[in-house]
Design a protein around this motif. Structure first.
Motif, PDB file in Angstrom:
ATOM      1  N   THR A 248       0.835  -1.209   0.000  1.00 49.13           N
ATOM      2  CA  THR A 248       0.000   0.000   0.000  1.00 49.13           C
ATOM      3  C   THR A 248       0.869   1.257   0.000  1.00 49.13           C
ATOM      4  N   GLY A 249       2.032   1.164  -0.655  1.00 50.13           N
ATOM      5  CA  GLY A 249       2.955   2.282  -0.681  1.00 50.13           C
ATOM      6  C   GLY A 249       2.353   3.595  -1.143  1.00 50.13           C
ATOM      7  N   PRO A 250       1.590   3.608  -2.250  1.00 51.77           N
ATOM      8  CA  PRO A 250       1.004   4.869  -2.700  1.00 51.77           C
ATOM      9  C   PRO A 250       0.101   5.527  -1.654  1.00 51.77           C
ATOM     10  N   ASP A 251      -0.555   4.725  -0.829  1.00 47.49           N
ATOM     11  CA  ASP A 251      -1.415   5.298   0.212  1.00 47.49           C
ATOM     12  C   ASP A 251      -0.607   6.094   1.232  1.00 47.49           C
ATOM     13  N   PHE A 252       0.596   5.601   1.568  1.00 44.97           N
ATOM     14  CA  PHE A 252       1.449   6.341   2.493  1.00 44.97           C
ATOM     15  C   PHE A 252       1.885   7.664   1.871  1.00 44.97           C
ATOM     16  N   LEU A 253       2.179   7.639   0.590  1.00 43.27           N
ATOM     17  CA  LEU A 253       2.563   8.852  -0.113  1.00 43.27           C
ATOM     18  C   LEU A 253       1.435   9.869  -0.079  1.00 43.27           C
ATOM     19  N   ASP A 254       0.213   9.408  -0.361  1.00 48.94           N
ATOM     20  CA  ASP A 254      -0.951  10.290  -0.348  1.00 48.94           C
ATOM     21  C   ASP A 254      -1.211  10.847   1.052  1.00 48.94           C
ATOM     22  N   ARG A 255      -1.042  10.006   2.060  1.00 50.62           N
ATOM     23  CA  ARG A 255      -1.319  10.459   3.428  1.00 50.62           C
ATOM     24  C   ARG A 255      -0.332  11.523   3.879  1.00 50.62           C
ATOM     25  N   ASP A 256       0.948  11.317   3.554  1.00 53.42           N
ATOM     26  CA  ASP A 256       1.941  12.345   3.884  1.00 53.42           C
ATOM     27  C   ASP A 256       1.568  13.670   3.230  1.00 53.42           C
ATOM     28  N   ALA A 257       1.195  13.612   1.953  1.00 47.97           N
ATOM     29  CA  ALA A 257       0.828  14.830   1.228  1.00 47.97           C
ATOM     30  C   ALA A 257      -0.380  15.501   1.874  1.00 47.97           C
ATOM     31  N   ARG A 258      -1.367  14.710   2.224  1.00 47.66           N
ATOM     32  CA  ARG A 258      -2.580  15.263   2.830  1.00 47.66           C
ATOM     33  C   ARG A 258      -2.291  15.902   4.189  1.00 47.66           C
TER      34      ARG A 258
END
Length: 288
Positions: A248-258
């Motif tokens: 779920t790597g992309p989800d971590f990227l999105d969460r950091d951005a958010r």
């Protein structure tokens, strides 16, 4: 035969015991002052920070470590302020000692998602970590400490704004102290109200460089970003995520951005937009 008188051995009385308690015998393994000898020689070359070592770093084996107090407490680790100095010289530096908690404490309350993809070779160890046995908890602590130290070394060599990783000994990471020379820690971004536009630009640049390497901080927020002399410094990196290999790597990227964009936007930084930043990071990481 002449009689020999027996010498009477007097037991210790209360005054003797009180004096001994107040004047203990010095421990030959400890320095005459401070709390311990420098642990520099207890780390192998691969357990020390990247070369060249900074000029401010004290590496002399005659140095002494002195505890100066606690900087931060957390569920997973505590961070202490440490002075490493060579007695009777001007060679001294301040270090932040991050010490992961032992198995008697509640470790890593959100570790399940981060630990995916970090399995070790021995199935016995994997079972122990999954069941959270005492042995398994010690393995997790060691794994997280190693992961953070490796991340700090990698990001430092890439030129990203992180503290210099001095060394790792067991589950203790010694790193550059981010603060003043007299021991005052730099404020967290959450407590800063000036220069936010510049700080936002610095953060976007750092996150883009992370994404280009296929990485996400994994838990980025205004509370694990420090500000020293107008410059951002990223801290708390045990959960750094490989966004390519992690399920779920992309989800971590999105969460950091958010998390960070929402905070900056709430402070009036108009350029901060969660969706725009997430799209930029995904593109830099070559993700769909």
């Amino acid at each position: 035969m002449p009689k020999h008188s027996k010498t009477r051995i007097r037991g210790l009385d209360a005054d003797d015991l009180e004096w001994l308690a107040a004047n203990p015998e010095p421990d030959p393994d400890l320095p005459p002052s401070g709390d311990r000898w420098s642990t520099w020689d207890q780390s192998t070359p691969t357990e020390r920070g990247p070369k060249p070592h900074p000029v401010w770093l004290v590496t002399e084996l005659a140095a002494v470590d002195t505890e100066l107090g606690i900087l931060k407490t957390g569920k997973e680790a505590d961070v202490h302020l440490l002075s490493r100095a060579v007695p009777d010289t001007d060679r001294a530096c301040l270090l932040a000692a991050k010490r992961y908690r032992d198995s008697e404490h509640r470790l890593f309350h959100r570790d399940a998602g981060y630990l995916e993809g970090r399995a070790v070779k021995e199935s016995r160890m994997n079972r122990a970590m999954a069941k959270r046995t005492s042995f398994g908890m010690r393995l997790i602590a060691s794994q997280w400490a190693q992961a953070e130290f490796s991340a700090l070394c990698r990001l430092w060599e890439l030129g990203l704004p992180v503290p210099y990783p001095v060394q790792i000994v067991g589950t203790e990471i010694l790193q550059e102290f981010i603060g003043t020379s007299d021991g005052f820690a730099a404020p967290r971004l959450a407590n800063v109200s000036e220069g936010l536009e510049s700080l936002w630009e610095q953060l976007v640049e750092a996150m883009v460089r992370l994404a280009h390497e296929g990485l996400a901080h994994g838990d980025l927020s205004a509370y694990n970003l420090l500000v020293r002399d107008g410059r951002l410094v990223i801290i708390d990196l045990p959960q750094i995520v490989d966004v390519i290999s992690h399920p779920t790597g992309p989800d971590f990227l999105d969460r950091d951005a958010r998390n960070v964009a929402t905070w900056f936007a709430s402070k009036g930084v108009t350029a901060a937009d969660p969706d725009t930043l997430a799209t930029l990071l995904r593109r830099e990481a070559r993700l769909p």
